[in-house]
Design an enzyme around this catalytic site. Structure first.
Site, PDB file in Angstrom:
ATOM      1  N   HIS A  49      20.438  63.354  37.056  1.00 49.53           N
ATOM      2  CA  HIS A  49      20.070  61.949  36.873  1.00 49.53           C
ATOM      3  C   HIS A  49      18.630  61.952  36.392  1.00 49.53           C
ATOM      4  O   HIS A  49      17.841  62.834  36.745  1.00 49.53           O
ATOM      5  CB  HIS A  49      20.184  61.184  38.193  1.00 49.53           C
ATOM      6  CG  HIS A  49      19.544  59.835  38.144  1.00 49.53           C
ATOM      7  ND1 HIS A  49      20.094  58.765  37.474  1.00 49.53           N
ATOM      8  CD2 HIS A  49      18.359  59.384  38.675  1.00 49.53           C
ATOM      9  CE1 HIS A  49      19.309  57.713  37.595  1.00 49.53           C
ATOM     10  NE2 HIS A  49      18.250  58.052  38.321  1.00 49.53           N
ATOM     11  N   CYS A 119      22.812  57.479  32.474  1.00 46.77           N
ATOM     12  CA  CYS A 119      21.380  57.254  32.695  1.00 46.77           C
ATOM     13  C   CYS A 119      20.513  58.109  31.772  1.00 46.77           C
ATOM     14  O   CYS A 119      19.424  57.684  31.355  1.00 46.77           O
ATOM     15  CB  CYS A 119      21.031  57.536  34.153  1.00 46.77           C
ATOM     16  SG  CYS A 119      21.482  59.210  34.704  1.00 46.77           S
TER      17      CYS A 119
END
Length: 257
Positions: A49, A119
């Site tokens: 992430h 993301c």
């Protein structure tokens, strides 16, 4: 090349993605989503992430929440790995707000996809808007590789992000979604959430919709039974009779000659 080292302090709050005499610093904060990254990272990939830190805020993207900001280096459900300084741009919060506003439609709350729009894709788009450069390739390499087999992954897994704006995964901020890989227990900060949790369906098991048993490989084994054998015998008999009829017709024609 990118140096994944601690960013040195400079004038102002540049070391926190703030303003310096050279402009506004842009940092990429990278997190681990799985313990497997211990091995994958050395191979130039991993389940990551990421968020873009600028002026003391970290910007990221999740299902259900779209583009959101949070406290830097504290993404829930992920383990912080490194902060990478990508450069600086001339401007400040107005330019950041403008860049994010331009990206909100493309990265809307219902447009998340684990493989094609996650993301890391957002981080790359925002960094490109501000610095005209891309994020390091290893951050999203696993998703790029996964595009060739995305059709094999469950839709729920693809559309729910592991990190969200409300203290958990995407899709409303809860942690009970279809994708929660690197959960951390708040008491002892240990790995507590199993990967890919949820009920599965076994091939050949009872179907909830139809109530009938669908055997693996279907009629290849036991699916047709005696009826299938009889059908095969009938076809063979018909073929034999047709061949015999052609043979007799040929013999009758030669006798007339």
């Amino acid at each position: 090349t990118f140096n994944s080292t601690t960013v040195p302090m400079s004038g102002g709050r540049g070391y926190e993605g703030g303003r310096t005499r050279m402009g506004t610093v842009v940092l990429l904060n990278v997190y681990d989503l799985s313990p497997a990254n211990i091995y994958l990272y050395s191979m130039g990939m991993g389940l990551h992430h990421s968020g873009v830190e600028i002026l003391g805020k970290e910007y990221s993207f999740a299902s259900g929440g779209g583009v959101f900001d949070s406290t830097p280096k504290e993404a829930p459900g992920a383990k912080f790995r490194e902060s990478i300084e990508l450069g600086s741009f001339e401007g400040g919060s107005a330019e950041v707000s403008s860049a994010i506003s331009d990206l909100r439609e493309e990265f809307g709350p219902d447009r998340y996809n684990l493989i094609r729009r996650n993301c890391n894709h957002f981080a790359n788009a925002l960094v490109w808007r501000l610095l005209r450069r891309t994020i390091p390739g290893h951050v999203n390499r696993l998703a790029n590789i996964g595009q060739c087999c995305s059709c094999l992954l469950p839709k729920k897994l693809l559309e729910e992000s592991p990190v969200g704006p409300n203290g958990g995964g995407g899709g409303g901020g809860g942690s009970g979604g279809g994708f929660q890989v690197y959960g951390r227990d708040k008491k002892n900060d240990s790995i507590s959430t199993p990967a890919f949790s949820g009920a599965g369906v076994t091939l050949g098991s009872q179907s909830q919709d139809s109530g009938s048993r669908v055997p693996l490989l279907g009629s290849w084994r036991g699916g047709g039974g005696k009826k299938k054998d009889e059908t095969l015998t009938d076809r063979r008999e018909k073929a034999r009779m047709a061949a015999l009829a052609r043979f007799e017709a040929q013999n009758a024609g030669s006798d007339r000659e």
